[in-house]
Design a protein around this motif. Structure first.
Motif, PDB file in Angstrom:
ATOM      1  N   LYS A  87       0.830  -1.205   0.000  1.00 54.47           N
ATOM      2  CA  LYS A  87       0.000   0.000   0.000  1.00 54.47           C
ATOM      3  C   LYS A  87       0.869   1.262   0.000  1.00 54.47           C
ATOM      4  O   LYS A  87       0.462   2.307  -0.512  1.00 54.47           O
ATOM      5  N   TYR A  88       2.037   1.194   0.625  1.00 56.86           N
ATOM      6  CA  TYR A  88       3.028   2.261   0.594  1.00 56.86           C
ATOM      7  C   TYR A  88       4.249   1.761  -0.175  1.00 56.86           C
ATOM      8  O   TYR A  88       4.500   0.548  -0.247  1.00 56.86           O
ATOM      9  N   THR A  89       5.020   2.680  -0.719  1.00 58.54           N
ATOM     10  CA  THR A  89       6.296   2.343  -1.351  1.00 58.54           C
ATOM     11  C   THR A  89       7.414   2.555  -0.333  1.00 58.54           C
ATOM     12  O   THR A  89       7.512   3.640   0.253  1.00 58.54           O
ATOM     13  N   LEU A  90       8.224   1.530  -0.102  1.00 62.21           N
ATOM     14  CA  LEU A  90       9.302   1.613   0.882  1.00 62.21           C
ATOM     15  C   LEU A  90      10.607   2.037   0.216  1.00 62.21           C
ATOM     16  O   LEU A  90      11.066   1.408  -0.737  1.00 62.21           O
ATOM     17  N   ILE A  91      11.187   3.123   0.717  1.00 64.66           N
ATOM     18  CA  ILE A  91      12.480   3.610   0.225  1.00 64.66           C
ATOM     19  C   ILE A  91      13.441   3.620   1.416  1.00 64.66           C
ATOM     20  O   ILE A  91      13.152   4.232   2.443  1.00 64.66           O
ATOM     21  N   LYS A  92      14.571   2.935   1.260  1.00 63.32           N
ATOM     22  CA  LYS A  92      15.523   2.819   2.368  1.00 63.32           C
ATOM     23  C   LYS A  92      16.757   3.700   2.131  1.00 63.32           C
ATOM     24  O   LYS A  92      17.276   3.770   1.025  1.00 63.32           O
ATOM     25  N   LEU A  93      17.225   4.338   3.192  1.00 62.20           N
ATOM     26  CA  LEU A  93      18.506   5.038   3.184  1.00 62.20           C
ATOM     27  C   LEU A  93      19.475   4.171   3.976  1.00 62.20           C
ATOM     28  O   LEU A  93      19.329   4.036   5.190  1.00 62.20           O
TER      29      LEU A  93
END
Length: 458
Positions: A87-93
């Motif tokens: 449902k959300y897009t996960l972006i990792k740093l």
């Protein structure tokens, strides 16, 4: 506020920066809503109108085809679960900005310190590190989530703690200004102040003792450990004046102080390049609160405060003092391993049916008349049971209560609660709306019923 609102409404401001209520800003041609530290429970308003800024943001961006960006080193379980579901897009740093590295973390078992005869809240390892940091010309941050000098005052003869006359909590001892010898008792719920008694109100014994420690006691210990250091204390008591918060942070940023000591307000969002040491006192204290999010919040708090050290080219170190060094929450927070912590905790949430696998409705009934409150609580429970068994029998619900609130009396009002695990939709909201409507028609005097969906505290 009105001037800012008008500027935004007229389109004179293209970027709006604000606190929780800024999510309602009348921005024209909305392109994005960015919520930093999205896991913070302060985004949830527990007063009418009750709302969560994240929910309002999600509604607004869906209606205006905009972007919602949630930023956090320790996302809320609800948001991370939505990312897992797609449902959300996960972006990792994966890395810190620039050349900064994660600080070294040391966990100190305070049971061994107390066993060795050390009575100071500051352990040997932390003391040595603070002295060394001062000698090297660097800065330190110390975090303890308790304000005041002592946590409570009790009688050694009868064992009773001195409580607030209008709230079901013990009074906290606070000292006056720069003096550590004179003080008073304060209630952290209603704000009542009382002089320090010379005898026990119950048994009249003169054997009164102060127990525990908070920011004021630590400030005194630091001034004795580092007599030449400038120490800033940041808690509700020192930041109540206008601009006090900004002035304290500005002073520390200009390196006009060596140690910043405080409650949760020192743990998040700060970037001080000269801070190489972070100390956490009573790291496990918040694990034992009666809330299913206790471990999640403790993990987030520890991860955030550890991250204050070594944010520039200087290496940092965090020293975590605890009586429970083997607890998974503390161990994984020190490793900054959010994903392992999430996996462990989400399994427990799934088995026990807690959010994000359900929603929670908290119904609170309050009155100054305890007998009337108990009578009304029984009527409310019966009415709710009847609605659920008849008109709303199709709803899957788990009901608990009525029972006393964790703090039963606040400012002279007694409080009873019911907790309902459900799935919030149009049908379940209709149930609670019907219950509120019936209660308002009853004309009950002195009684107040409130319903909070997914409250920040249970």
């Amino acid at each position: 506020r009105y001037d800012a609102y008008e500027r935004i409404r007229k389109g004179l401001a293209t970027v709006v920066v604000g606190t929780r209520s800024a999510v309602f800003a009348p921005v024209k041609n909305l392109g994005a809503i960015i919520i930093d530290e999205e896991q913070e429970h302060t985004y949830k308003s527990d007063r009418d109108p009750k709302y969560h800024a994240r929910d309002v943001a999600r509604y607004r961006v869906s209606k205006q085809n905009a972007l919602m960006l949630l930023a956090s080193a320790t996302p809320s379980f609800e948001s991370y679960y939505k990312a897992e579901e797609g449902k959300y897009t996960l972006i990792k740093l994966e890395h810190r900005y620039g050349s900064a590295k994660l600080p070294k973390v040391s966990v100190v078992d305070m049971r061994k310190n107390s066993g060795g005869g050390v009575t100071s809240p500051l352990g040997n390892q932390l003391c040595e590190k603070l002295v060394r940091t001062k000698e090297e010309g660097n800065q330190s941050i110390l975090f303890i989530n308790r304000r005041g000098y002592n946590n409570f005052v009790s009688c050694r003869s009868c064992g009773e703690a001195i409580s607030c006359p209008t709230c079901s909590v013990s009074m906290t001892y606070h000292t006056f200004g720069s003096s550590y010898e004179k003080g008073e008792l304060r209630c952290h719920w209603c704000g009542r102040r009382m002089p320090m008694p010379t005898e026990c109100p119950s048994c009249k014994s003169e054997h009164i003792t102060r127990m525990g420690y908070g920011t004021q006691r630590i400030e005194q210990e630091l001034s004795e450990l580092l007599p030449s250091a400038d120490i800033l204390r940041m808690d509700t008591d020192t930041t109540s004046a206008k601009n006090a918060y900004e002035e304290l942070l500005g002073k520390f940023r200009r390196r006009e102080a060596d140690v910043l000591l405080g409650t949760q307000m020192v743990t998040k969002g700060h970037d001080f390049p000269a801070v190489t040491t972070v100390g956490v006192l009573l790291a496990d204290a918040s694990l034992y609160l009666d809330d299913y999010r206790a471990t999640e919040r403790t993990f987030s708090m520890l991860t955030q405060v550890i991250g204050r050290a070594g944010r520039a080219d200087k290496e940092g170190e965090a020293i975590i003092q605890t009586n429970n060094p083997d607890h998974d929450c503390i161990r994984l927070a020190c490793k900054q391993d959010y994903e392992s912590f999430y996996r462990n905790e989400i399994r427990l949430r799934r088995q026990l049916r807690f959010p994000p696998f359900c929603d929670i409705a908290l119904m609170t009934l309050s009155s100054e008349d305890e007998k009337e409150l108990l009578r009304a609580s029984k009527i409310l429970a019966d009415k709710f049971s009847k609605l659920v068994s008849e008109e709303y029998s199709d709803l899957p619900l788990l009901t608990f209560g009525p029972f006393e609130a964790p703090v039963y009396r606040v400012e002279g009002r007694y409080r009873m609660r019911m907790v309902i695990k459900c799935k919030l939709n149009r049908r379940s909201r209709s149930l609670f709306s019907s219950l509120l409507a019936d209660f308002s028609k009853s004309g009950a005097k002195g009684l107040n019923l409130s319903i909070d969906f997914n409250p920040s505290n249970l």
